[in-house]
Design a protein around this motif. Structure first.
Motif, PDB file in Angstrom:
ATOM      1  N   ASP A  64       0.832  -1.193   0.000  1.00 49.62           N
ATOM      2  CA  ASP A  64       0.000   0.000   0.000  1.00 49.62           C
ATOM      3  C   ASP A  64       0.873   1.250   0.000  1.00 49.62           C
ATOM      4  OD1 ASP A  64      -2.418   1.536   0.244  1.00 49.62           O
ATOM      5  OD2 ASP A  64      -2.023   1.754   2.388  1.00 49.62           O
ATOM      6  N   LYS A  65       0.630   2.140  -0.949  1.00 53.86           N
ATOM      7  CA  LYS A  65       1.384   3.385  -1.099  1.00 53.86           C
ATOM      8  C   LYS A  65       2.883   3.131  -1.285  1.00 53.86           C
ATOM      9  CE  LYS A  65      -1.975   6.001   1.627  1.00 53.86           C
ATOM     10  NZ  LYS A  65      -2.212   6.812   2.833  1.00 53.86           N
ATOM     11  N   GLY A  66       3.200   1.961  -1.839  1.00 56.40           N
ATOM     12  CA  GLY A  66       4.598   1.679  -2.144  1.00 56.40           C
ATOM     13  C   GLY A  66       5.424   1.202  -0.970  1.00 56.40           C
ATOM     14  N   GLN A  67       4.776   0.827   0.133  1.00 52.28           N
ATOM     15  CA  GLN A  67       5.514   0.336   1.293  1.00 52.28           C
ATOM     16  C   GLN A  67       5.122  -1.104   1.583  1.00 52.28           C
ATOM     17  OE1 GLN A  67       8.129   1.710   3.238  1.00 52.28           O
ATOM     18  NE2 GLN A  67       8.075  -0.474   3.670  1.00 52.28           N
ATOM     19  N   PRO A  68       5.925  -2.064   1.112  1.00 51.51           N
ATOM     20  CA  PRO A  68       5.598  -3.469   1.321  1.00 51.51           C
ATOM     21  C   PRO A  68       5.889  -3.914   2.750  1.00 51.51           C
ATOM     22  CG  PRO A  68       7.719  -3.295   0.260  1.00 51.51           C
ATOM     23  CD  PRO A  68       7.184  -1.892   0.367  1.00 51.51           C
ATOM     24  N   THR A  69       5.414  -5.092   3.087  1.00 55.05           N
ATOM     25  CA  THR A  69       5.726  -5.702   4.382  1.00 55.05           C
ATOM     26  C   THR A  69       6.462  -7.018   4.175  1.00 55.05           C
ATOM     27  OG1 THR A  69       3.544  -6.767   4.412  1.00 55.05           O
ATOM     28  CG2 THR A  69       3.755  -4.648   5.552  1.00 55.05           C
ATOM     29  N   ASN A  70       6.783  -7.337   2.924  1.00 57.59           N
ATOM     30  CA  ASN A  70       7.496  -8.565   2.588  1.00 57.59           C
ATOM     31  C   ASN A  70       8.925  -8.245   2.169  1.00 57.59           C
ATOM     32  OD1 ASN A  70       5.228 -10.244   3.011  1.00 57.59           O
ATOM     33  ND2 ASN A  70       4.443  -9.689   0.993  1.00 57.59           N
ATOM     34  N   SER A  71       9.869  -8.917   2.791  1.00 51.29           N
ATOM     35  CA  SER A  71      11.286  -8.617   2.606  1.00 51.29           C
ATOM     36  C   SER A  71      11.814  -8.698   1.172  1.00 51.29           C
ATOM     37  CB  SER A  71      12.109  -9.541   3.517  1.00 51.29           C
ATOM     38  OG  SER A  71      13.470  -9.225   3.468  1.00 51.29           O
ATOM     39  N   PRO A  72      11.301  -9.596   0.315  1.00 55.43           N
ATOM     40  CA  PRO A  72      11.874  -9.681  -1.045  1.00 55.43           C
ATOM     41  C   PRO A  72      11.486  -8.526  -1.963  1.00 55.43           C
ATOM     42  CG  PRO A  72      10.829 -11.751  -0.392  1.00 55.43           C
ATOM     43  CD  PRO A  72      10.394 -10.718   0.586  1.00 55.43           C
ATOM     44  N   TYR A  73      10.474  -7.741  -1.597  1.00 51.96           N
ATOM     45  CA  TYR A  73       9.979  -6.710  -2.509  1.00 51.96           C
ATOM     46  C   TYR A  73      10.522  -5.328  -2.141  1.00 51.96           C
ATOM     47  CZ  TYR A  73       6.703 -10.297  -4.014  1.00 51.96           C
ATOM     48  OH  TYR A  73       6.158 -11.461  -4.493  1.00 51.96           O
ATOM     49  N   PRO A  74      10.932  -4.552  -3.146  1.00 50.05           N
ATOM     50  CA  PRO A  74      11.493  -3.231  -2.855  1.00 50.05           C
ATOM     51  C   PRO A  74      10.425  -2.218  -2.439  1.00 50.05           C
ATOM     52  CG  PRO A  74      11.346  -3.565  -5.219  1.00 50.05           C
ATOM     53  CD  PRO A  74      10.988  -4.875  -4.585  1.00 50.05           C
ATOM     54  N   ALA A  75      10.796  -1.380  -1.497  1.00 51.28           N
ATOM     55  CA  ALA A  75       9.920  -0.291  -1.072  1.00 51.28           C
ATOM     56  C   ALA A  75      10.103   0.898  -2.011  1.00 51.28           C
ATOM     57  CB  ALA A  75      10.236   0.118   0.361  1.00 51.28           C
ATOM     58  N   LEU A  76       8.997   1.450  -2.461  1.00 48.03           N
ATOM     59  CA  LEU A  76       9.026   2.632  -3.329  1.00 48.03           C
ATOM     60  C   LEU A  76       8.729   3.908  -2.544  1.00 48.03           C
ATOM     61  CD1 LEU A  76       6.982   1.202  -6.360  1.00 48.03           C
ATOM     62  CD2 LEU A  76       9.434   1.007  -5.905  1.00 48.03           C
ATOM     63  N   ALA A  77       8.058   3.753  -1.420  1.00 41.38           N
ATOM     64  CA  ALA A  77       7.659   4.917  -0.619  1.00 41.38           C
ATOM     65  C   ALA A  77       8.885   5.700  -0.153  1.00 41.38           C
ATOM     66  CB  ALA A  77       6.847   4.459   0.592  1.00 41.38           C
ATOM     67  N   GLY A  78       8.863   6.997  -0.408  1.00 41.89           N
ATOM     68  CA  GLY A  78       9.944   7.861   0.044  1.00 41.89           C
ATOM     69  C   GLY A  78      11.198   7.824  -0.802  1.00 41.89           C
ATOM     70  N   GLN A  79      11.177   7.070  -1.904  1.00 46.85           N
ATOM     71  CA  GLN A  79      12.339   7.058  -2.788  1.00 46.85           C
ATOM     72  C   GLN A  79      12.412   8.384  -3.559  1.00 46.85           C
ATOM     73  OE1 GLN A  79      14.710   5.111  -2.781  1.00 46.85           O
ATOM     74  NE2 GLN A  79      14.110   2.973  -2.475  1.00 46.85           N
ATOM     75  N   PRO A  80      13.612   8.874  -3.845  1.00 43.98           N
ATOM     76  CA  PRO A  80      13.724  10.095  -4.647  1.00 43.98           C
ATOM     77  C   PRO A  80      13.042   9.916  -6.003  1.00 43.98           C
ATOM     78  CG  PRO A  80      15.826   9.526  -3.654  1.00 43.98           C
ATOM     79  CD  PRO A  80      14.929   8.356  -3.417  1.00 43.98           C
ATOM     80  N   SER A 118       6.513  10.687  -8.850  1.00 46.19           N
ATOM     81  CA  SER A 118       6.119  11.770  -7.953  1.00 46.19           C
ATOM     82  C   SER A 118       5.229  11.258  -6.825  1.00 46.19           C
ATOM     83  CB  SER A 118       5.378  12.849  -8.751  1.00 46.19           C
ATOM     84  OG  SER A 118       4.893  13.864  -7.889  1.00 46.19           O
ATOM     85  N   TYR A 119       4.313  10.364  -7.162  1.00 40.97           N
ATOM     86  CA  TYR A 119       3.396   9.819  -6.149  1.00 40.97           C
ATOM     87  C   TYR A 119       4.163   9.052  -5.077  1.00 40.97           C
ATOM     88  CZ  TYR A 119       0.017   6.749  -3.923  1.00 40.97           C
ATOM     89  OH  TYR A 119      -0.710   6.065  -2.980  1.00 40.97           O
ATOM     90  N   PHE A 120       5.003   8.098  -5.487  1.00 40.80           N
ATOM     91  CA  PHE A 120       5.698   7.268  -4.505  1.00 40.80           C
ATOM     92  C   PHE A 120       6.737   8.068  -3.718  1.00 40.80           C
ATOM     93  CE2 PHE A 120       4.304   3.747  -7.383  1.00 40.80           C
ATOM     94  CZ  PHE A 120       3.473   3.138  -6.456  1.00 40.80           C
ATOM     95  N   ALA A 121       7.328   9.065  -4.342  1.00 42.36           N
ATOM     96  CA  ALA A 121       8.336   9.874  -3.656  1.00 42.36           C
ATOM     97  C   ALA A 121       7.751  10.623  -2.463  1.00 42.36           C
ATOM     98  CB  ALA A 121       8.969  10.859  -4.632  1.00 42.36           C
ATOM     99  N   ARG A 122       6.475  10.984  -2.533  1.00 41.76           N
ATOM    100  CA  ARG A 122       5.885  11.762  -1.441  1.00 41.76           C
ATOM    101  C   ARG A 122       5.192  10.909  -0.368  1.00 41.76           C
ATOM    102  NH1 ARG A 122       2.390  13.168  -5.822  1.00 41.76           N
ATOM    103  NH2 ARG A 122       0.247  12.398  -5.539  1.00 41.76           N
ATOM    104  N   GLN A 123       5.257   9.587  -0.511  1.00 40.37           N
ATOM    105  CA  GLN A 123       4.669   8.715   0.503  1.00 40.37           C
ATOM    106  C   GLN A 123       5.640   8.533   1.672  1.00 40.37           C
ATOM    107  OE1 GLN A 123       1.443   8.170  -0.098  1.00 40.37           O
ATOM    108  NE2 GLN A 123       1.940   9.238  -2.005  1.00 40.37           N
ATOM    109  N   THR A 124       5.079   8.314   2.848  1.00 42.92           N
ATOM    110  CA  THR A 124       5.895   8.165   4.052  1.00 42.92           C
ATOM    111  C   THR A 124       6.486   6.756   4.127  1.00 42.92           C
ATOM    112  OG1 THR A 124       4.500   9.748   5.233  1.00 42.92           O
ATOM    113  CG2 THR A 124       5.902   8.313   6.564  1.00 42.92           C
ATOM    114  N   PRO A 125       7.810   6.648   4.202  1.00 44.65           N
ATOM    115  CA  PRO A 125       8.439   5.321   4.251  1.00 44.65           C
ATOM    116  C   PRO A 125       8.485   4.756   5.668  1.00 44.65           C
ATOM    117  CG  PRO A 125      10.125   6.997   4.225  1.00 44.65           C
ATOM    118  CD  PRO A 125       8.805   7.728   4.131  1.00 44.65           C
TER     119      PRO A 125
END
Length: 220
Positions: A64-80, A118-125
């Protein structure tokens, strides 16, 4: 059989009381639920536009909003945003290999790439998956981060900047896989820095780095 006015009135009164007791709380809870749902959609649309949002299709893997809870998947939330754009373009043109991301990225327009970034960059990681406590791995991982000067590219707190992505709080498995991919040449850093750095790492050091980074709280 005749019913007196008092009996009928009393029966109706009891029915009303029972209805109020049984149905009243349900109606109240229903109104509360609808109010919460309205508030959610107001926030949802303010954050990413009308439903359905294009980025919702990414949630299956990236959470949800680019922040996974599973270790194999990359988090997009808060990325530049610049980093996200460059990676989507790399997937699209084949310079970064992925059987899953390549066809998805290739189907995106430049505007869609920019909007997603732009969307994922502004999500809280947040931390993807907190690793089990291991002071030895933490100590070794922290020493490696300092020795390899990881903050030079990945920013203060390793939360990303214009030069590199956020690695703080990424899943352990994802971090280990990417470090190994750089080491083996399956993934190429345009600057050459990551390939050179990982070439010097042992398997144990990759595990220590991944453990330490996975437990670092990212900065919004």
């Amino acid at each position: 059989m005749k019913w007196s006015t008092k009996v009928v009135t009393g029966a109706l009164g009891c029915t009303a009381v029972i209805a109020t007791v049984l149905v009243g709380p349900e109606l109240v809870n229903a109104y509360k639920f609808m109010d919460q749902l309205d508030q959610y959609y107001v926030s949802y649309e303010a954050n990413g536009g009308p439903w359905p949002q294009f980025q919702d299709s990414c949630a299956l893997c990236h959470g949800d909003k680019g922040q996974p809870t599973n270790s194999p998947y990359p988090a997009l939330a808060g990325q530049p945003a610049n980093y996200l754009e460059s990676q989507l373009r790399a997937f699209a043109d084949g310079t970064r290999a992925s059987p899953h991301m390549a066809p998805l990225a290739a189907s995106l327009s430049q505007q869609q790439i920019q909007e997603l970034a732009s969307y994922f960059a502004r999500q809280t990681p947040s931390i993807t998956s907190q690793p089990k406590t291991n002071e030895e791995l933490d100590t070794e991982g922290k020493a490696l981060v300092e020795r390899k000067a990881c903050t030079a590219c990945h920013g203060t707190g390793l939360s990303g900047n214009d030069l590199g992505p956020r690695i703080a709080g990424q899943g352990h498995d994802y971090l280990a896989d990417q470090l190994l991919a750089f080491q083996q040449g399956a993934r190429i850093d345009p600057s050459g820095a990551m390939n050179a750095i990982t070439a010097q790492l042992t398997d144990a050091e990759i595990q220590a780095l991944s453990h330490y980074l996975a437990g670092r709280p990212p900065k919004p």
